[in-house]
Design a protein around this motif. Structure first.
Motif, short mmCIF file in Angstrom:
data_model
loop_
_atom_site.label_atom_id
_atom_site.label_comp_id
_atom_site.label_asym_id
_atom_site.label_seq_id
_atom_site.Cartn_x
_atom_site.Cartn_y
_atom_site.Cartn_z
N TYR A 236 0.81 -1.21 0.00
CA TYR A 236 0.00 0.00 0.00
C TYR A 236 0.85 1.27 0.00
O TYR A 236 0.34 2.35 0.16
N MET A 237 2.15 1.12 -0.13
CA MET A 237 3.00 2.31 -0.04
C MET A 237 3.98 2.38 -1.19
O MET A 237 4.47 1.37 -1.68
N TYR B 200 -8.10 19.37 3.72
CA TYR B 200 -9.20 18.53 3.24
C TYR B 200 -9.80 17.76 4.40
O TYR B 200 -9.12 17.45 5.37
N PRO B 255 -9.89 15.99 -1.71
CA PRO B 255 -9.20 16.66 -2.81
C PRO B 255 -9.86 16.30 -4.14
O PRO B 255 -10.39 15.19 -4.28
N VAL B 258 -9.11 12.93 -5.86
CA VAL B 258 -9.26 11.69 -5.11
C VAL B 258 -9.71 10.53 -6.00
O VAL B 258 -9.44 9.37 -5.72
N TYR B 261 -6.84 8.43 -6.64
CA TYR B 261 -6.00 8.05 -5.51
C TYR B 261 -6.03 6.56 -5.21
O TYR B 261 -7.09 5.94 -5.18
N GLU B 263 -3.94 3.84 -2.21
CA GLU B 263 -3.63 3.95 -0.79
C GLU B 263 -2.55 4.98 -0.51
O GLU B 263 -2.64 5.77 0.44
N ASN B 264 -1.50 4.98 -1.33
CA ASN B 264 -0.35 5.80 -1.05
C ASN B 264 -0.67 7.30 -1.08
O ASN B 264 -0.19 8.05 -0.24
N ASP B 265 -1.46 7.73 -2.06
CA ASP B 265 -1.69 9.17 -2.25
C ASP B 265 -2.32 9.80 -1.02
O ASP B 265 -1.84 10.81 -0.50
N VAL B 268 -0.02 9.60 2.23
CA VAL B 268 1.03 10.60 2.33
C VAL B 268 0.44 11.95 2.76
O VAL B 268 1.01 12.66 3.58
N MET B 269 -0.73 12.29 2.23
CA MET B 269 -1.34 13.58 2.59
C MET B 269 -1.75 13.60 4.06
O MET B 269 -1.59 14.60 4.74
N GLU B 272 1.24 14.08 6.13
CA GLU B 272 1.72 15.46 6.12
C GLU B 272 0.82 16.38 6.94
O GLU B 272 1.06 17.59 6.98
N LYS B 274 -2.39 17.15 6.38
CA LYS B 274 -3.26 18.00 5.58
C LYS B 274 -4.72 17.57 5.62
O LYS B 274 -5.58 18.26 5.07
N TRP B 284 -1.01 1.15 7.68
CA TRP B 284 -0.48 2.50 7.67
C TRP B 284 -0.16 3.02 9.06
O TRP B 284 0.52 4.03 9.21
N LYS B 287 3.53 3.61 9.83
CA LYS B 287 4.10 4.69 9.00
C LYS B 287 3.65 6.06 9.56
O LYS B 287 4.43 6.99 9.64
#
Lengths: 276, 434, 300
Positions: A236-237, B200, B255, B258, B261, B263-265, B268-269, B272, B274, B284, B287
């Motif tokens: 997933y990454m 968002y 966003p 989306v 999108y 999983e990764n997109d 990461v947001m 961060e 957001k 996740w 991470k």
């Protein structure tokens, strides 16, 4: 005079913009590969790494046996090139110069093979490779790549041989040389640039192929580079830095090669593509 | 000219011989390749009766698999495991596995299968029914959702290795109590956006791919909808249409991109800082709580919210991976020993602690070591028990495709919810009837 | 022709030699390509599903009939045609311009020629990933560039809109292949004798007339060969779409190869998937017939 100078400057600006557009995506890849992880996902994206971070390269080489992938790709691509060029320079010469029936059929056959979508033949080919015990071997890939590159290189070489002036052959023939002798001693040396170009086309095609390589060679010790790159993302990454670094490593040899042989490639293309 | 004629023949002959030799040498090159891998040691295996089995799975970015294999080989010194990593994209694994299995390949003994594959592989006769190996009694110790996913026509074909289910991540620092309904999620998300605390409100996976199916089914299942009941398609209902409209409403606080999108997109947001909410997989968690995360320590996990017509709780979509034996395997017993170990308590603990994977054995959710390494697991148990699998059918890929395309067209505004649901129901009916 | 015949006696007969020389290449093609292709043809006449391989039976042309009535198939065909026509046309225009520029003497010409080869050498799977990342609606540099230039007022999800996704794929494809087209055309340009232009200038022909009366007709054969190979490639586009959009959004970028792939490997419907592959083959065959016809007109 002033007008000339102005248009000159405009011309150079246009050329410069053009080069920037062409090279930009690759520049972006390199920049990304050097960005530290904390900078990778900044919005807006930054155009220069905040510090030069080598971690992505280190993990590209340590997390996966990347050197093995490179070695495998090199072996497969070089052998494919040698075999394909060897086989098609014979065929190309015969098709361009010798008189026998069915030449058009052969050219058409080659062309139609190149028309078939690759994905449609993966699974029957897998069966055959299995029967011949060629799965997880270099040879399986080499034979497959040779075959899929034959049409392009055969067409290329045939058109190239046609452009070689007939005078020299005629002279040799009058001296009593056999067509084969003429081919080896006179034509081949003359055709070197065309052969070289074809070789590069084949090499790049073999170096970049993904689908057959993924399917036939499942052992890590025999994987090629494009499949190796697909091994970087997690479930997933996406470790974007590692992927960029690995891509740069793969593309670099190609670019070096292209730059080194630039003159050759272009002169070969020049001679080869002239006459349809 | 005779010599020249000879030369011609010699050269042509050389070409043919080269090709033949090349074909003939294949066995040799095959041997070379096995020799180059020290872990196989074919010659040795005969004298000491060491069996080598091959295990194929998508790449594991955590150290878990490696550690589990080491533990296995310590315990069973006469079974060597040749670990064959595949690219992690599940599509690429599927492609490679299908090609090999349909050709009757026996080079891999144990495959790791996505929860949506066992019925497809079982109906094709590629994997071994495990009823004799895997007793009913033993099955009861597992989570029941994954067991169902591994069952086809009353037989069990795979053993769950680890499980997965959609969860709702939220910003603990901004949201004291996680929402229980989609409406609450929407209004909290919107409020935080308006206040400028986040850019968002919500991110999820709405690209046209398998993840979209997982997402949309959560809305449908959490609003009292269902896709298949027995052999009937029961998708076409007011509840399902309403669910789809709720899903689309979420685009307002997501966003704009989306719909591309995965999983990764979104992950990461969220990392961060957001976004207020994220629908994603439990993996996740680590991470989001790592040092490079901007929201470290500020992340909460909650079950998927429910719709107005849903049960008491929202229904997550079940994911996860399972181990199956190739029907053509020459070492079925050794393969089973391996599976038994990998899905046993010892290995499951290693997997959970080293890799953060959700165990498939119920009792491990109360295990102190596991919970210590993954405090969020404790609350996951209820989510997992309530999670629903995607429709089980040998033609699942086609069903999935119909759901993907119609949902995506609906989200893009090309068709309305009613049409989307009607299309899906009709197409799935046709797929089941064929 | 008479002379050739008389030379035969100096070696083995010319026609035999000819056959011998093409044998290795033909052998490869027959062994590795023809057999799988024939199998695909025969599969396309069955209802073979990989899940139930033994239940497969011969169903004649049913798969083809089904496809011709299939909205999705026509959608994929339209996407493929649109992709092919637009990208090949853009490649031709841009490539031609590049070739004209590179044919002029100026400082740094070598640099331009070298730069042009870079995109072409990068594996498609990599360049597609690169572009996908650049198009991203949050982290993508393209949004950043366009915003800085004032062309957009906020970031846009380029790959997420049915209006722009296919264009994104086309741009990535043009970027990768236009330079190669340019080099092939440059090759053609360099064979046009300068004397032709000189005499035309003497005759009072202007730049534009020289271009249309000399350059265009003389470069035609080269152009057609380049177009054949590019069109064939573009029509079978797969890697690029697979990586960039996977066919989405809402199937707006699904091409025929992508559709065939989905049927074959995801849905395991080998009968239908093979039929799509065969139809791709037929389309491509027709396209090349048109080109070869044009080429023959040129040569006459």
């Amino acid at each position: 005079m002033r007008k000339d100078k102005l248009s000159n400057i405009a011309f150079y600006i246009a050329v410069a913009v053009f080069i920037v557009i062409i090279v930009f995506p690759f520049y972006w890849q390199i920049i990304t590969s050097f960005k530290p992880p904390e900078q990778l996902w900044n919005i807006p994206p930054e155009w220069w790494p905040s510090r030069f971070y080598l971690g992505s390269y280190i993990s590209a080489f340590t997390k996966r046996p990347f050197l093995t992938y490179l070695k495998n790709s090199a072996i497969v691509a070089i052998s494919t090139t040698a075999l394909a060029v060897f086989v098609t320079s014979f065929a190309g010469y015969a098709l361009a110069r010798l008189h026998f029936k069915g030449k058009n059929v052969i050219l058409a056959l080659a062309l139609s093979v190149s028309m078939f979508p690759g994905i449609a033949i993966v699974s029957p080919l897998f069966l055959m490779m299995k029967q011949w015990n060629l799965l997880n071997s270099y040879l399986g890939l080499i034979l497959t790549y040779t075959t899929i590159t034959i049409p392009l290189s055969m067409w290329n070489l045939t058109t190239f041989f046609r452009t070689i002036p007939a005078d020299m052959e005629e002279a040799a023939k009058i001296d009593g040389a056999s067509p084969f002798y003429t081919f080896v001693k006179i034509i081949l040396p003359l055709a070197a640039p065309g052969i070289f170009t074809t070789a590069i086309l084949v090499f790049i095609a073999a170096w970049n192929e993904f689908l057959f390589s993924l399917t036939f060679n499942t052992k890590d010790a025999l994987r090629t580079v494009p499949v190796g790159i697909a091994m970087f993302p997690g479930e997933y990454m996406l470790p974007w830095g590692d992927i960029s670094a690995a891509s740069v490593v793969v593309v670099l040899p190609l670019i070096v090669m292209v730059l080194l042989f630039q003159r050759r490639i272009i002169s070969g293309l020049t001679a080869g593509a002239v006459k349809g | 000219m005779r010599t020249k004629r000879l030369l011609v023949f010699l050269l042509i002959f050389a070409v043919l011989v080269f090709m033949l030799a090349a074909c003939g040498s294949s066995e040799k090159s095959g041997d070379n390749s096995t020799e180059s891998q020290p872990e196989e040691k074919v010659s040795e295996s005969k004298s000491e009766e060491v069996v080598t089995i091959t295990y194929a799975r998508g790449k594991d970015i955590t150290p878990a698999t490696q550690k589990m294999l080491e533990a296995f080989e310590d315990k069973y010194p006469n079974i060597k495991v040749n670990y064959q990593e595949m690219p992690s994209q599940s599509d690429q694994q599927h492609n490679a596995f299908v090609t090999a299995l349909s050709a009757g390949d026996d080079s891999v003994d144990v495959y790791r299968l996505d929860i949506i594959w066992p019925s497809e592989f079982a109906s094709a006769g590629w994997i071994l029914p495990l009823d004799d190996y895997f007793s009913e009694e033993e099955r009861e110790k597992f989570l029941q959702g994954p067991i169902q996913g591994c069952t086809y026509n009353g037989s069990i074909y795979a053993v769950p290795l680890y499980t997965d289910a959609g969860v709702l991540y939220y910003r603990k620092d901004l949201i004291p109590n996680p929402p229980e309904t989609w409406d609450e999620l929407y209004s909290i998300g919107k409020k935080l956006m308006d206040e400028g605390k986040v850019e968002y409100g919500f991110v999820f996976q709405a690209n046209q791919y398998e993840g979209l199916v997982c997402n949309v089914l959560e809305y449908i299942h959490s609003n009292g909808g269902k896709v298949i009941d027995g052999s009937n398609v029961v998708l076409n209902s007011e509840n399902a249409i309403e669910a789809l409209n709720i899903f689309k409403k979420m685009l307002d606080i997501a966003p704009e991109g989306v719909t591309t999108y995965i999983e990764n997109d979104g992950g990461v947001m969220f990392q961060e800082g957001k976004v207020a909410f994220m629908r994603n997989w439990p993996s996740w968690w680590s991470k989001l709580n790592s040092d490079e995360s901007a929201v470290k320590g500020k992340v909460g996990v909650a079950p998927i919210p429910k719709g107005p017509n849903g049960d008491a709780t929202g229904k997550a979509t079940l994911g996860g991976w399972n181990l199956a034996i190739n029907k053509n395997s020459k070492n079925k017993d050794a393969a089973w020993t391996f599976i038994e170990f990998m899905t046993g308590e010892e290995a499951q603990k290693i997997q959970a602690i080293e890799g953060g994977f959700l165990p498939v054995r119920q009792n491990l959710y109360k295990d102190a070591d596991v919970i210590k390494a993954n405090p969020h697991f404790e609350s996951m148990y209820d989510v997992l028990v309530n999670a629903l699998p995607r429709p089980v059918s040998p033609f699942y890929p086609k069903i999935s495709e119909s759901i993907q395309i119609n949902t995506h067209k609906f989200l893009m505004g090309e068709i309305d919810a009613k049409t989307a649901i009607e299309n899906m129901a009709k197409e799935i009916q046709e797929i089941l009837e064929q | 022709m008479q002379k050739r015949r008389s030379i035969k006696s100096t070696g083995i007969p010319e026609n035999i030699l000819g056959y011998l020389m093409v044998t290795p290449a033909l052998l490869c093609i027959l062994l590795i390509a023809i057999f799988p292709i024939v199998r695909t043809f025969s599969l396309s006449l069955t209802d073979m599903k990989m899940q139930f391989p033994d239940a497969a039976k011969y169903i004649g042309l049913n798969n083809y009939v089904k496809l011709l009535k299939d909205e999705r198939f026509w959608n994929a065909t339209c996407n493929t045609l649109f992709f092919t026509i637009v990208s090949v046309a853009m490649e031709l225009v841009i490539g031609f311009t590049m070739a004209l520029v590179m044919n002029m003497p100026f400082k740094g010409r070598g640099l331009v020629r070298a730069a042009v080869l870079v995109p072409w050498a990068i594996p498609t799977t990599i360049s597609a990933t690169m572009w996908k990342f650049m198009y991203h609606d949050q982290f993508g540099v393209i949004n950043d560039i366009l915003l800085r230039m004032g062309l957009i007022d906020q970031y846009k999800p380029w790959l997420g809109s049915t209006l722009s996704a296919l264009w994104c794929a086309i741009i990535a494809d043009v970027w990768k292949t236009a330079p190669f087209m340019g080099l092939l055309l440059l090759a053609g340009l360099q064979t046009i004798p300068i004397e032709l232009y000189e005499s035309a200038t003497v005759d009072g022909a202007g730049r534009i007339r020289r271009f249309f009366n000399i350059t265009v007709p003389l470069i035609m054969p080269t152009m057609l060969v380049a177009l054949i190979f590019r069109t064939l490639d573009a029509f079978r586009v797969f890697d690029l779409i697979f990586v960039m959009t996977g066919g989405g959004p809402g199937n707006s970028t699904e091409t025929l190869s992508m559709y065939a792939y989905t049927m074959l490997f995801r849905n395991l419907d080998f009968g239908l998937g093979s039929a799509i592959a065969v139809l791709i083959f037929i389309f491509v065959f027709l396209i090349s017939l048109i080109y070869i016809y044009l080429l023959n007109i040129q040569n006459d």
